[in-house]
Design a protein around this motif. Structure first.
Motif, PDB file in Angstrom:
ATOM      1  N   ASN A 183       3.702  -2.114   5.111  1.00 36.98           N
ATOM      2  CA  ASN A 183       2.358  -1.570   5.267  1.00 36.98           C
ATOM      3  C   ASN A 183       1.859  -1.072   3.916  1.00 36.98           C
ATOM      4  O   ASN A 183       2.626  -0.526   3.121  1.00 36.98           O
ATOM      5  N   ASP A 184       0.566  -1.250   3.653  1.00 34.69           N
ATOM      6  CA  ASP A 184      -0.068  -0.684   2.464  1.00 34.69           C
ATOM      7  C   ASP A 184      -0.515   0.725   2.822  1.00 34.69           C
ATOM      8  O   ASP A 184      -1.363   0.906   3.690  1.00 34.69           O
ATOM      9  N   VAL A 185       0.065   1.716   2.156  1.00 37.14           N
ATOM     10  CA  VAL A 185      -0.262   3.106   2.453  1.00 37.14           C
ATOM     11  C   VAL A 185      -0.589   3.853   1.168  1.00 37.14           C
ATOM     12  O   VAL A 185      -0.189   3.451   0.074  1.00 37.14           O
ATOM     13  N   THR A 186      -1.319   4.940   1.296  1.00 34.20           N
ATOM     14  CA  THR A 186      -1.576   5.853   0.194  1.00 34.20           C
ATOM     15  C   THR A 186      -0.879   7.165   0.528  1.00 34.20           C
ATOM     16  O   THR A 186      -1.238   7.828   1.502  1.00 34.20           O
ATOM     17  N   ARG A 240       6.870   0.224 -10.138  1.00 29.70           N
ATOM     18  CA  ARG A 240       5.760   1.161  -9.909  1.00 29.70           C
ATOM     19  C   ARG A 240       6.267   2.491  -9.377  1.00 29.70           C
ATOM     20  O   ARG A 240       5.812   3.561  -9.795  1.00 29.70           O
ATOM     21  N   ARG A 298      -2.725  13.802  -6.459  1.00 31.46           N
ATOM     22  CA  ARG A 298      -3.497  12.596  -6.172  1.00 31.46           C
ATOM     23  C   ARG A 298      -2.699  11.680  -5.252  1.00 31.46           C
ATOM     24  O   ARG A 298      -1.521  11.905  -5.005  1.00 31.46           O
ATOM     25  N   GLY A 299      -3.362  10.654  -4.756  1.00 29.88           N
ATOM     26  CA  GLY A 299      -2.716   9.692  -3.883  1.00 29.88           C
ATOM     27  C   GLY A 299      -2.119   8.533  -4.668  1.00 29.88           C
ATOM     28  O   GLY A 299      -2.659   8.140  -5.701  1.00 29.88           O
ATOM     29  N   ILE A 300      -1.027   7.985  -4.170  1.00 28.36           N
ATOM     30  CA  ILE A 300      -0.363   6.840  -4.781  1.00 28.36           C
ATOM     31  C   ILE A 300      -0.305   5.724  -3.752  1.00 28.36           C
ATOM     32  O   ILE A 300       0.210   5.922  -2.649  1.00 28.36           O
ATOM     33  N   LYS A 301      -0.852   4.537  -4.109  1.00 22.74           N
ATOM     34  CA  LYS A 301      -0.843   3.398  -3.198  1.00 22.74           C
ATOM     35  C   LYS A 301       0.476   2.652  -3.359  1.00 22.74           C
ATOM     36  O   LYS A 301       0.857   2.287  -4.475  1.00 22.74           O
ATOM     37  N   LEU A 302       1.168   2.449  -2.231  1.00 25.69           N
ATOM     38  CA  LEU A 302       2.439   1.738  -2.230  1.00 25.69           C
ATOM     39  C   LEU A 302       2.485   0.774  -1.062  1.00 25.69           C
ATOM     40  O   LEU A 302       1.787   0.958  -0.062  1.00 25.69           O
ATOM     41  N   ARG A 303       3.327  -0.242  -1.175  1.00 17.14           N
ATOM     42  CA  ARG A 303       3.581  -1.185  -0.080  1.00 17.14           C
ATOM     43  C   ARG A 303       4.999  -0.915   0.399  1.00 17.14           C
ATOM     44  O   ARG A 303       5.972  -1.331  -0.240  1.00 17.14           O
ATOM     45  N   GLN A 331       0.261  11.026  -0.610  1.00 19.95           N
ATOM     46  CA  GLN A 331      -0.207  12.103  -1.463  1.00 19.95           C
ATOM     47  C   GLN A 331       0.960  12.739  -2.204  1.00 19.95           C
ATOM     48  O   GLN A 331       1.983  13.075  -1.615  1.00 19.95           O
TER      49      GLN A 331
END
Length: 96
Positions: A34-37, A80, A45-50, A39
């Motif tokens: 899942n692609d999630v952000t 990342r 800040r938010g970090i986008k990860l898969r 915190q």
């Protein structure tokens, strides 16, 4: 885009489809990505990860992204995620 979790390193597994007649054909078991952000408290800040669904539950269980990455092994993390881990560690030492 590779089908690998950025936090746990979980990837596709190989197995067999088995029919009623016991015929076996190869198949792949894909991780539930899942692609999630998420915190980060240290970075603010938010970090986008898969990541996989099981990794998302692990992050919640450990108390957030910062605490999960603090205990995570560097060999399992993606490039990342390693970069984010170093940023968080740097911010944590600066705040202390």
């Amino acid at each position: 885009m590779s089908r690998v979790c950025e936090l746990t390193g979980k990837g596709p597994m190989v197995g067999n489809n088995v029919s009623h007649a016991n015929n076996k054909t190869k198949r792949r078991f894909m991780p539930n990505l899942n692609d999630v952000t998420l915190q980060s408290e240290a970075l603010g800040r938010g970090i986008k990860l898969r990541i996989s669904a099981s990794a998302l539950r692990s992050v919640d269980h450990r108390g957030g992204l910062d605490k999960f990455l603090a205990k995570a092994k560097d060999a399992e993390l993606s490039e990342r995620a390693l970069k984010v881990k170093k940023e968080i560690m740097k911010a944590a030492t600066a705040a202390a």
